[in-house]
Design an enzyme around this catalytic site. Structure first.
Site, PDB file in Angstrom:
ATOM      1  N   TYR A 190       0.911  -0.810  -0.198  1.00 12.62           N
ATOM      2  CA  TYR A 190      -0.344  -0.153   0.100  1.00 12.62           C
ATOM      3  C   TYR A 190       0.968   1.404   0.159  1.00 12.62           C
ATOM      4  O   TYR A 190       1.291   1.209   0.611  1.00 12.62           O
ATOM      5  CB  TYR A 190      -0.818   0.111   1.178  1.00 12.62           C
TER       6      TYR A 190
ATOM      7  N   HIS B 268     -17.232  -3.922  -2.928  1.00 14.20           N
ATOM      8  CA  HIS B 268     -15.405  -4.195  -2.555  1.00 14.20           C
ATOM      9  C   HIS B 268     -15.642  -5.776  -1.676  1.00 14.20           C
ATOM     10  O   HIS B 268     -16.048  -5.114  -0.324  1.00 14.20           O
ATOM     11  CB  HIS B 268     -14.907  -3.056  -2.037  1.00 14.20           C
TER      12      HIS B 268
END
Length: 640
Positions: free
Chosen positions: A231, A417
């Site tokens: 990330y 999601h």
């Protein structure tokens, strides 16, 4: 435009009999009948002309296979254009492969268009469907390409066909230089591909007014580590405007070749009083050494995920910038998914914002709903349909909306999601504990195709309503627990709701209480005080000095135990997350509540399919009516 061999299913001027009012009887057909037939078929053809199609998609990157479509309440019409003078095939697959796919194959041979309904069995053997449910409308070809127009019912009630719904469809395609022969289509070889689409809810228009201002938020040659999950976070300053503007479209800028590397991008609003010296500084997200300013970026203002093509706000809504409460600094969080552990990869992907001083009526907001991302969200191995629920509770929506917007808010789009184990997601909506139709759903969820679904009509959320984001997972083939977390091998269950007018509510989520989950496997006591994460088990002896994650993995899971655990988790008390924009919270945040017990469930779906003989009869009724009408006209003419 097309130096083509035509094969149109209509009467052309070249083929009409040259007849006059005086010699009508000599032709054997009345002129009125010819004109009626000609007008009917030509009108049908023109109504399917490419200019009338509402949606389109390129099915391969090289532009060899293009698809257009339009639909109504009961049927869908396609136009396929492919770089071949042989056959082309289109199919709908349960998983993107050939096995068990619904297929339609056609082309133009010797100037005559043809189209056949096929299906593939579980062994990928192709068979001609006994019931031909695809209707050929027209076909043509030139020296390089073939075009076919055809239609079908959304639900054919044929077990060899796949129903076309608002959920994701795995579309497969193929082409060959030869037409279909008497023995069927020749194997297409490498001339094939697949792409996920939503035919009945295909996303927003890409059109924006000419000359509109843009701003790009991009990585600057970021080295992607050779590890499974990264990330990456970077801060940016929003456009420096002197008055209020609206962002009306956001689209991804994915570096070519990185389409499978960049899994999702989140844009967060940060504290507006940050030191600009930290702008353009990138760092690993969620890292102990990341800049302190990153921790102020709590509120999601936009989300994009793999397969999405950007989002255009509806004409009455925009994302506000330029006022005191609008984002000044934003954090772009990018998830790199690198399971092959590629090395020497450098990325410059990002987002493009389109903004204008021409204001819309409403300011948009985003609410993140679902399961709070945590290790307490856990899925046993070997399960085909494990269900988790994330609650946006009645208490949270009552407190926040009653204070901010008693008349409620309107949701105009949703992004559902999950990660690799996700199979289906829906956002359920309750009012006074009575279930309304789902706000958003995807019964064929595809990890590689996640984008905002426009809601039509828009859905209103009132104070005291509640939402449940329900996710169905398949963990067959996994030997250990699957944990809630950031990696694509971990799981999430979220729905991002775009709504208006903007209120001070950023997250509305829940998480099942951990003690009840551990009690299921026999845990009696955990070590106290909690000094490690994941925390350690004290008793019984078989779990002593194991972390709770190790204990859950040590438990001998079976399908029966997994189903029993699922039932327990769905009824456990839950921890409520109800947070404001920034780092503030509503009072209900952190409270433990029991999952609601709906007074009434949504009504079961009404069966629309008939048995085989009824379906065959139904399919030929329109043709019977047309022929009957033509015979009636002929009879009237002969009586004159």
């Amino acid at each position: 435009m097309w130096p083509e061999r035509l094969g149109l299913l209509s009467l052309s001027a070249r083929t009409q009999p040259r007849t006059s009012h005086n010699n009508m009887r000599e032709t054997g057909l009345p002129r009125a009948l010819l004109l009626l037939l000609h007008a009917t078929l030509l009108s049908a053809e023109r109504s399917r002309d490419s200019s009338g199609f509402q949606h389109s998609a390129a099915l391969d990157a090289g532009g060899r296979y293009a698809l257009k479509w339009s639909f109504d309440e009961t049927s869908i019409t396609f136009e396929v254009e492919a770089a071949t003078r042989g056959y082309m095939g289109l199919g709908f697959s349960p998983n993107g492969a050939m096995a068990s796919a619904d297929l339609v194959i056609g082309g133009v041979a010797n100037g005559i268009p043809y189209l056949h309904d096929y299906y593939a069995d579980s062994s990928r053997v192709v068979h001609k469907d006994p019931v031909q449910n695809y209707r050929l409308l027209y076909g043509r070809e030139n020296h390089t390409h073939t075009v076919l127009g055809f239609s079908r019912d959304l639900e054919t009630c044929d077990p060899n066909d796949r129903a076309i719904t608002g959920s994701t469809m795995r579309v497969i395609w193929a082409l060959h230089s030869e037409d279909v022969g008497p023995s069927g289509p020749v194997y297409h070889g490498i001339n094939r591909g697949r792409k996920s689409l939503r035919f009945l809810n295909p996303g927003t228009s890409r059109n924006v007014p000419a000359g509109i201002a843009t701003m790009d938020l991009r990585n600057n040659n970021v080295p992607v580590p050779d590890k499974d999950t990264t990330y990456w976070c970077q801060m940016y300053k929003m456009p420096d405007v002197q008055q209020k503007h609206h962002i009306i479209r956001i689209e991804p800028l994915i570096q070519k070749g990185h389409e499978n590397l960049v899994h999702h991008i989140l844009l967060y609003q940060c504290d507006s009083s940050l030191n600009e010296s930290e702008l353009d500084l990138g760092h690993n997200c969620f890292h102990p050494n990341m800049p302190d300013s990153f921790t102020t970026c709590e509120t999601v203002i936009f989300a994009w995920a793999i397969g999405g093509e950007g989002f255009t706000y509806p004409p009455h809504v925009g994302m506000s910038i330029g006022t005191d409460i609008d984002p000044v600094y934003v954090l772009m969080e990018m998830h790199f998914d690198n399971p092959a552990l590629q090395t020497d990869v450098v990325d410059s992907s990002g987002l493009r914002l389109f903004y204008t001083p021409k204001l819309r009526t409403y300011d948009a907001g985003v609410i993140e709903t679902g399961v709070w991302v945590s290790l307490y969200h856990m899925l046993p191995p070997g399960m085909e349909d494990f269900i988790t629920e994330g609650h946006c509770t009645q208490e949270c929506l009552q407190e926040s909306l009653e204070s901010e917007m008693p008349s409620g808010v309107s949701v105009f789009a949703a992004l559902l999601h999950a990660h690799l184990a996700g199979r289906a997601i829906r956002t359920r909506h309750f009012r006074q504990q009575v279930e309304l139709p789902p706000m958003a759903l995807d019964d064929q969820f595809d990890f590689n195709f996640q984008e905002f679904q426009p809601l039509s009509p828009e859905r209103q959320i009132l104070p005291g309503d509640s939402l449940i984001t329900e996710c169905v997972y398949n963990t067959k083939g996994r030997n250990n627990m699957t944990w809630g977390g950031l990696s694509t091998r971990n799981e999430m269950c979220l729905s991002y709701l775009l709504y208006y007018p903007r209120v001070n509510l950023a997250r509305c989520e829940s998480l099942p209480e951990i003690r009840g989950q551990l009690k299921f496997i026999g845990v009696k006591q955990i070590q106290s005080p909690l000094t490690t994460w994941p925390f350690m088990i004290k008793s019984p002896k078989r779990y002593s000095n194991l972390s709770f994650t190790e204990a859950m993995d040590k438990f001998r899971w079976t399908k029966k135990r997994g189903k029993a655990f699922n039932e327990v988790v769905l009824n456990l008390p839950m921890n409520v997350r109800c947070s404001k924009i920034g780092q503030e919270e509503w009072m209900i945040q952190g409270m433990i509540v029991s999952p609601p017990k709906p007074k009434a469930m949504e009504p079961p779906a009404v069966a629309v399919c008939m048995n085989g003989s009824e379906a065959q009869l139904h399919s030929i009724v329109p043709y019977i009516l047309i022929i009957t009408g033509l015979l009636l006209l002929l009879h009237i003419h002969l009586q004159l």
